[in-house]
Design an enzyme around this catalytic site. Structure first.
Site, short mmCIF file in Angstrom:
data_model
loop_
_atom_site.label_atom_id
_atom_site.label_comp_id
_atom_site.label_asym_id
_atom_site.label_seq_id
_atom_site.Cartn_x
_atom_site.Cartn_y
_atom_site.Cartn_z
N HIS A 1 0.92 -1.16 -0.10
CA HIS A 1 -0.02 0.03 -0.20
C HIS A 1 0.91 1.26 0.06
CE1 HIS A 1 0.42 -0.03 4.62
NE2 HIS A 1 0.28 1.31 4.25
N ASP B 1 -0.33 -7.36 1.36
CA ASP B 1 0.42 -6.12 1.40
C ASP B 1 1.60 -6.27 1.51
OD1 ASP B 1 0.41 -3.39 1.64
OD2 ASP B 1 -0.14 -3.35 3.74
N SER C 1 4.13 2.58 8.20
CA SER C 1 3.64 1.47 7.24
C SER C 1 4.92 0.82 6.54
CB SER C 1 2.71 1.97 6.10
OG SER C 1 1.49 2.41 6.65
#
Length: 852
Positions: free
Chosen positions: A654, A708, A802
């Site tokens: 992502h 992901d 992230s």
């Protein structure tokens, strides 16, 4: 070996050839010879007596040698000391050992020491000589000048303890004579007015004969600067060296030393640094001793205007070393700013130990007086508390509240209350071994209602009412979970606590008394529960056979078993065979016949031992050398990543999806910073690389966040070192069990909706059971995801972290990449864990796409 033992020991020789050639003379009597039964026994008895006599003679000789020949064995003893001299003004020339002023005062100090030793029979008969090493200004009281000296004694081996006692008694003698104008003996014509004398044996590690290089550096810290170990950072420090840095500040100032990097051998008996609150290595003035890769606060202050830093190294295992910044700070600064004592009259306030979060200085006393309105009492809550070693009487460093001393490391939220509208808090540190100190908050309260609108814990802590009977010990003493009436969604533990029903039968003791694990459908007593849910007799565990049919009954045994059939729980060797051992890769033991479980294991070990993070703490430079900052041109830090090799990184898919004008899917939009610690502050270890290509998982789902994961290839190789190092990739069958400790790292937001952090943050979390996680996250968690966090809230990954690593340290000490920061419901919310990409599920995908 002693000379008496150096000769060869006699042993009977057995030679068949010699026996066959032996001929006996004929008997003079023609009658057959009779064998008399006692003859041989007497022979051996005689031989035994001879050997016993020889042993006694040998023992007697050894005793004679020990008590006679060694009767004059003597040893040299070296002591370091300091002499406080009153009525003397410190001269700048005293810093130069070649100046006439230095030599003149040193000569007087030597004479004075000789007179002092002459008053003690043990010291007088063994004293050899003294040398004055340096001088400094007095640190207060009556001392105008402090002389640091070294004294040598030649003592009989049996009198070493007596000599030590006599040396240490000098301090007592000096103090007992203070009423006599500081004089320790009859004054000769040029005698000094001695106010104090302190001597201690020198650390034996500093007198090792192998130390062939000794150097001394004198530094004034008026202007900030830095010192570092030889060769740093380009090469390791040399072996067998003893280095000293004498640091001096201006009068009325303290020396401050802040370590930028410290990486030494783990064993302090080999390589170590020591910092002293003096200019000589005196044992009673050691501020700290460090080796390995310490994670504690490494910022130190002196009590006066001098400090000594020493480095000692051994022959083997040399490491990068250290770099430290020095400066000076006004000695009265903390008092002027209220950091050391003061008076508070408001209803709320806060205070801390001097210079917190740096280590507090030695020999300091601070007193805070709190006075609130007459009708109220005072409550003080210590949020952080680190004051040396814990002991009953707290004789060294302590905080005194209401006449009670506190020391050691205390849990968060230690509370003390008064029985009046006043309270006095005293902080004291002695002359050695400092610590980080404390932070505290105080508030006034009405005695009849100490926690208005909140729940009052037994320890007087106040918490929100919503935290009562929620299954979590928020008070710290369990009082918020007592006498609870459980809700319909909760179960009642035998200890009275309420726990959510989804905690039942998850193989974790959540109640604390195992209530939630009783009466579960599971194997019977005397049976072993296999990972595939089968039950077998406990007697079959570790019997060398795969009775579970998944190898789990042989997974934790001393010897790994080669299985006839592989399963989803077993490690597959390169030759196709599977072994029963749990997580065998890179554990320093060869379990596969072809050794494939130990291949590619130059990872996950800091080369030199021994979404920002919510609720985390600042990491040390190089503590997480696999951490990468992914930055977009014009936007700065966007995501985290992990080093897999000198060419490849792994991050979240992502992170590399286009977002409006930001074309994050394009490799030329990215720059990777490796070896970075502080955003906007690159140093000699920071490496910048452009990204050559991005490989995002083709099945990444923008809605569910399944798959992901993405790989990044750098445009050029990087040099691996102590600040840039790959993390280990787990095998497809690697197990990260619920409850295992893990670390999240990153530069993301420190709170939900907050700003990103400049310094790399770290936080400890735990792997959470998948069934529990699905219940908490409304079944949005798939088998490709891993849950980790602290369910009581306050610790989590957040925006900006992230793609960064969730790392787990194996029993062998290697760090494995368990997951990638993927998504979550807010940041640090109660009962909302962080969700991570489960790396073992993508082990084959990673290998296919980058060959690692």
């Amino acid at each position: 070996m002693d000379s008496l033992d150096s000769g060869q020991k006699f042993s009977p020789r057995h030679d068949p050839e010699w026996e066959s050639a032996l001929q006996f003379l004929p008997a003079t009597d023609s009658k057959p010879l009779e064998k008399k039964p006692g003859c041989r026994r007497k022979l051996w008895t005689g031989i035994g007596l001879v050997l016993a006599a020889a042993a006694i003679s040998l023992l007697t000789g050894l005793l004679v040698w020990h008590y006679h020949l060694r009767s004059d064995v003597r040893v040299k003893k070296v002591y370091i000391g300091a002499m406080g001299i009153r009525d003397e003004n410190f001269l700048p020339s005293y810093e130069d050992s070649n100046s006439l002023e230095f030599k003149h005062l040193a000569s007087r100090v030597k004479k004075q020491l000789k007179l002092i030793y002459a008053k003690n029979s043990v010291l007088a008969k063994s004293f050899l000589d003294s040398t004055v090493q340096t001088f400094s200004e007095g640190t207060g009281g009556d001392d105008g000048v402090v002389a640091y000296y070294q004294s040598e004694f030649d003592v009989h081996i049996s009198q070493q303890d007596s000599l030590d006692q006599a040396i240490e008694s000098l301090t007592v003698v000096a103090e007992s004579q203070k009423g006599r104008q500081g004089r320790l003996m009859l004054r000769p014509t040029d005698a000094l007015s001695v106010n104090s004398v302190t001597s201690r044996a020198i650390d034996p590690r500093m007198t090792r004969t192998s130390l062939f290089e000794r150097q001394l550096f004198n530094i004034h810290v008026r202007e900030p600067g830095r010192i570092q170990s030889p060769g740093f950072p380009d090469s390791s420090y040399p072996p067998n060296v003893y280095l000293q840095w004498r640091l001096r500040a201006d009068p009325g100032h303290r020396v401050r030393l802040d370590f930028h990097t410290l990486i030494l051998e783990d064993d302090c008996q080999q390589d170590f640094i020591r910092i002293y609150d003096s200019l000589a290595p005196m044992e009673n003035q050691v501020l700290t001793e460090q080796c390995g890769y310490p994670h504690d606060c490494l910022s130190f202050l002196s009590s006066g205007n001098v400090m000594l830093l020493t480095l000692v190294t051994s022959e083997d295992k040399n490491f990068p070393g250290f770099r430290a910044n020095y400066s000076q700070t006004a000695a009265t600064q903390q008092r002027m700013s209220g950091e050391c004592g003061g008076t508070f009259s408001g209803e709320k306030g806060s205070f801390s130990s001097p210079f917190y979060p740096s280590n507090y200085p030695p020999k300091i006393t601070c007193v805070w007086k709190i006075q609130v309105p007459v009708e109220k009492f005072v409550k003080v809550q210590f949020n952080k508390f680190f004051l040396g070693n814990n002991s009953n009487e707290c004789p060294n460093d302590y905080v005194e509240v209401n006449g009670q001393r506190l020391c050691g490391s205390k849990p968060d939220s230690t509370v003390a209350t008064s029985q009046s509208n006043t309270m006095t808090i005293k902080f004291n540190s002695d002359s050695s071994y400092v610590d980080q100190g404390f932070t505290a908050e105080y508030e006034a309260f009405v005695p009849t209602n100490p926690c208005p609108g909140r729940f009052q814990c037994t320890n007087n802590l106040c918490i929100n009412n919503t935290l009562q009977c929620d299954g979590w010990d928020d008070c710290g003493d369990g009082s918020d979970e007592e006498k609870c009436i459980c809700e319909a969604t909760q179960m009642k533990c035998k200890n009275g606590r309420c726990k959510a029903k989804f905690w039942e039968c998850n193989n974790v003791d959540d109640c604390g008394d195992n209530t939630d694990e009783e009466d579960c459908v599971k194997c019977q007593p005397g049976e072993f529960s296999c990972r595939n849910k089968r039950c077998i007799r406990e007697k079959l565990v570790c019997d060398g056979k795969d009775d579970c049919l998944d190898g789990s009954d042989e997974s934790r045994c001393e010897k790994s078993l080669v299985l006839q059939k592989c399963s989803q729980f077993t490690f597959r060797c390169r030759d196709g065979r599977c072994i029963s051992k749990l997580n065998p890769e890179c554990d320093y033991e060869r379990d596969c016949d072809d050794g494939s479980d130990e291949e590619g294991c130059e990872c996950g070990i800091r080369p030199y031992r021994s979404s920002r993070i919510v609720g985390g703490q600042v990491s040390r430079q190089g503590e997480f050398p696999w951490q990468v900052s992914l930055q977009s041109y014009g936007s700065g830090h966007v995501c985290g990543a992990s080093v897999l090799s000198n060419r490849w990184l792994v991050t979240a898919a992502h992170c590399v999806q286009d977002n409006g004008p930001n074309k994050y899917s394009q490799a030329d939009q990215w720059e990777a910073l490796l070896g970075l610690h502080v955003q906007t502050q690159t140093n000699e270890w920071t490496v910048r690389r452009k990204v050559r290509r991005i490989i995002a998982h083709r099945d990444y789902d923008r809605v569910t966040y399944n798959n992901d994961i993405a790989l990044m290839e750098l445009d050029a190789n990087v040099t691996l070192n102590q600040n840039i190092w790959p993390i280990c990739l787990p095998s497809a069958t690697h197990d990260f069990p619920a409850g295992q400790e893990a670390w999240i790292t990153g530069w993301g937001a420190t709170r939900e909706g907050g700003q990103t952090s400049l310094i790399l943050q770290k936080a400890e979390v735990r792997i959470i059971n998948s069934t529990v996680c699905r219940n908490l996250m409304s079944d949005e968690v798939t088998d490709l995801m891993l849950c980790a966090g602290v369910l009581k809230g306050g610790v989590d990954a957040c925006q900006g972290d992230s793609g960064g690593p969730l790392s787990v340290t194996s029993s062998g000490g290697r760090v494995f990449l368990a997951g990638l920061v993927s998504w979550g419901d807010g940041c640090g919310r109660r009962k909302k864990p962080g969700i991570y990409t489960r790396i073992p599920k993508y082990r084959q995908w990673i290998k296919e796409n980058c060959g690692i």
